[in-house]
Design a protein around this motif. Structure first.
Motif, PDB file in Angstrom:
ATOM      1  N   GLY A 184      40.555 -14.134 -17.326  1.00 45.26           N
ATOM      2  CA  GLY A 184      41.875 -13.434 -17.677  1.00 45.26           C
ATOM      3  C   GLY A 184      42.953 -13.607 -16.728  1.00 45.26           C
ATOM      4  N   TYR A 185      42.911 -13.635 -15.356  1.00 45.12           N
ATOM      5  CA  TYR A 185      44.003 -13.886 -14.414  1.00 45.12           C
ATOM      6  C   TYR A 185      44.508 -15.114 -14.855  1.00 45.12           C
ATOM      7  CZ  TYR A 185      46.187 -14.710 -10.012  1.00 45.12           C
ATOM      8  OH  TYR A 185      47.228 -14.892  -9.147  1.00 45.12           O
ATOM      9  N   LEU A 186      43.850 -16.328 -14.824  1.00 43.72           N
ATOM     10  CA  LEU A 186      44.279 -17.545 -14.728  1.00 43.72           C
ATOM     11  C   LEU A 186      44.913 -17.926 -16.083  1.00 43.72           C
ATOM     12  CD1 LEU A 186      41.763 -19.703 -13.427  1.00 43.72           C
ATOM     13  CD2 LEU A 186      43.337 -19.107 -12.304  1.00 43.72           C
ATOM     14  N   PHE A 187      44.633 -17.426 -17.409  1.00 44.53           N
ATOM     15  CA  PHE A 187      45.143 -17.469 -18.429  1.00 44.53           C
ATOM     16  C   PHE A 187      46.656 -16.622 -18.332  1.00 44.53           C
ATOM     17  CE2 PHE A 187      41.229 -18.511 -20.560  1.00 44.53           C
ATOM     18  CZ  PHE A 187      41.625 -19.616 -21.236  1.00 44.53           C
ATOM     19  N   ASP A 188      46.736 -15.332 -17.894  1.00 43.04           N
ATOM     20  CA  ASP A 188      48.017 -14.865 -17.608  1.00 43.04           C
ATOM     21  C   ASP A 188      49.011 -15.466 -16.670  1.00 43.04           C
ATOM     22  OD1 ASP A 188      49.080 -11.993 -18.621  1.00 43.04           O
ATOM     23  OD2 ASP A 188      49.242 -11.929 -16.184  1.00 43.04           O
ATOM     24  N   VAL A 189      48.367 -16.055 -15.726  1.00 42.26           N
ATOM     25  CA  VAL A 189      49.345 -16.825 -14.985  1.00 42.26           C
ATOM     26  C   VAL A 189      49.814 -18.015 -15.547  1.00 42.26           C
ATOM     27  CG1 VAL A 189      49.463 -18.390 -12.759  1.00 42.26           C
ATOM     28  CG2 VAL A 189      48.231 -16.034 -12.700  1.00 42.26           C
ATOM     29  N   TRP A 214      52.101 -18.834   1.051  1.00 42.85           N
ATOM     30  CA  TRP A 214      52.509 -17.442   1.303  1.00 42.85           C
ATOM     31  C   TRP A 214      52.530 -16.813  -0.118  1.00 42.85           C
ATOM     32  CZ3 TRP A 214      51.758 -13.189   2.978  1.00 42.85           C
ATOM     33  CH2 TRP A 214      52.710 -12.110   2.813  1.00 42.85           C
ATOM     34  N   ARG A 215      53.267 -17.656  -1.110  1.00 41.80           N
ATOM     35  CA  ARG A 215      53.322 -17.080  -2.650  1.00 41.80           C
ATOM     36  C   ARG A 215      51.915 -17.081  -2.872  1.00 41.80           C
ATOM     37  NH1 ARG A 215      57.649 -20.107  -6.174  1.00 41.80           N
ATOM     38  NH2 ARG A 215      56.987 -18.451  -7.457  1.00 41.80           N
ATOM     39  N   GLY A 216      51.128 -17.978  -2.824  1.00 43.72           N
ATOM     40  CA  GLY A 216      49.762 -17.906  -3.706  1.00 43.72           C
ATOM     41  C   GLY A 216      49.158 -16.942  -3.023  1.00 43.72           C
ATOM     42  N   VAL A 217      48.916 -16.692  -1.509  1.00 39.94           N
ATOM     43  CA  VAL A 217      48.319 -15.708  -0.996  1.00 39.94           C
ATOM     44  C   VAL A 217      48.843 -14.301  -1.391  1.00 39.94           C
ATOM     45  CG1 VAL A 217      47.797 -14.573   1.355  1.00 39.94           C
ATOM     46  CG2 VAL A 217      47.580 -16.887   1.159  1.00 39.94           C
ATOM     47  N   ARG A 218      50.213 -14.208  -1.525  1.00 39.02           N
ATOM     48  CA  ARG A 218      50.680 -12.649  -2.014  1.00 39.02           C
ATOM     49  C   ARG A 218      50.099 -12.611  -3.466  1.00 39.02           C
ATOM     50  NH1 ARG A 218      56.958 -12.408  -2.032  1.00 39.02           N
ATOM     51  NH2 ARG A 218      56.675 -14.073  -3.712  1.00 39.02           N
ATOM     52  N   ALA A 219      50.085 -13.505  -4.292  1.00 38.90           N
ATOM     53  CA  ALA A 219      49.814 -13.453  -5.563  1.00 38.90           C
ATOM     54  C   ALA A 219      48.253 -13.073  -5.817  1.00 38.90           C
ATOM     55  CB  ALA A 219      50.132 -14.768  -6.601  1.00 38.90           C
ATOM     56  N   VAL A 220      47.161 -13.311  -4.882  1.00 43.51           N
ATOM     57  CA  VAL A 220      46.083 -12.926  -4.964  1.00 43.51           C
ATOM     58  C   VAL A 220      45.455 -12.036  -3.841  1.00 43.51           C
ATOM     59  CG1 VAL A 220      45.577 -15.246  -6.316  1.00 43.51           C
ATOM     60  CG2 VAL A 220      44.985 -14.865  -3.612  1.00 43.51           C
ATOM     61  N   TYR A 221      46.385 -11.572  -3.219  1.00 35.41           N
ATOM     62  CA  TYR A 221      45.785 -10.695  -2.048  1.00 35.41           C
ATOM     63  C   TYR A 221      44.980  -9.216  -2.569  1.00 35.41           C
ATOM     64  CZ  TYR A 221      49.030  -6.649  -1.876  1.00 35.41           C
ATOM     65  OH  TYR A 221      49.739  -5.537  -2.155  1.00 35.41           O
TER      66      TYR A 221
END
Length: 258
Positions: A238-243, A13-20
């Motif tokens: 960009g997204y992966l580096f920020d995470v 759920w945390r993963g889905v919420r992060a990329v929804y």
């Protein structure tokens, strides 16, 4: 078993919420393209784009330009940090350096560095060096300003106490100033990384090479699916580096963020 299942469900759920937001955008994109509201030349369906992305990744077409772009970004960042962080510390420690550097930062920080692409191409050629130097120029200011902000958080009584105990200037810088400046430096790094990627991709679109150059070549041959596939790769980078930077910040600054 129930506890393990609950942990897996919570992490999912945390993963889905992060990329929804991204999933929502992709769903709207697919619906609009499939409904024919936009010509496929201008907006191909996301399913076709993802298929093209899979093909370019599996046949090896994607990786050489992507790795070239990442190398240029990383090299420019390292160079900017090696120059900007020491200068930022010196600005706080030395009045002459502050007097000399402050006008340069005030002039150079807001300047549109991408306008220098033709100049840097003329000076350093069309290969790696021009992009690396442009990335370094663009990202040196976040490192410098974050170093200044971090060094100014050091309490004077800490410095006086360290000197009274016989600490050398190197020890003072390493154990006190740098530690106090780490939160600010991590924030500067988070600003500098996407700036480096943006600068690299844009410079490549103008001067060629790397993922930006590959995108422009696909656009010239009207390969819309490939254009959007490479654009997705840029966004994902960009997204992966920020995470990962956020994860690194929590790990490095566990003493600071509690």
């Amino acid at each position: 078993m129930r506890k393990a299942a609950a942990i897996i469900a919570w992490r999912t759920w945390r993963g889905v919420r992060a990329v929804y937001p991204l999933l929502l955008l992709l769903a709207v994109w697919e619906l609009v393209a499939r409904a024919g509201l936009v010509r496929p030349l201008f907006l191909p369906p996301v399913s076709i784009v993802l298929e093209r992305l899979y093909v370019t990744a599996t046949d090896g077409e994607l990786w050489p330009p992507l790795l070239t772009s990442l190398y240029r970004s990383a090299a420019g960042l390292v160079l900017a940090a090696a120059v900007g962080i020491p200068i930022g510390f010196l600005v706080v420690r030395n009045r002459f350096v502050a007097w000399f550097v402050d006008p340069l930062v005030a002039f150079g920080s807001p300047a549109p560095k991408l306008a220098l692409i033709p100049v840097f191409t003329l000076w350093f050629g069309i290969d790696n060096l021009s992009k690396i130097m442009l990335v370094a120029l663009t990202t040196v200011f976040p490192f410098m300003l974050s170093a200044v902000a971090g060094a100014r958080t050091v309490a004077l009584n800490q410095i006086w106490a360290a000197r009274a105990m016989g600490s050398s200037e190197a020890t003072l810088l390493w154990r006190i100033v740098l530690r106090a400046a780490l939160p600010s430096l991590m924030s500067g790094l988070r600003v500098a990384v996407p700036t480096a990627l943006l600068t690299t991709f844009t410079a490549e679109m103008v001067a060629g090479g790397g993922l930006g150059g590959a995108l422009i070549m696909a656009q010239r041959y009207f390969e819309s699916a490939t254009v959007y596939a490479y654009l997705l790769v840029m966004l994902i980078c960009g997204y992966l580096f920020d995470v990962e930077l956020l994860r690194l910040r929590r790990k490095v600054l566990h003493w600071y963020e509690g």
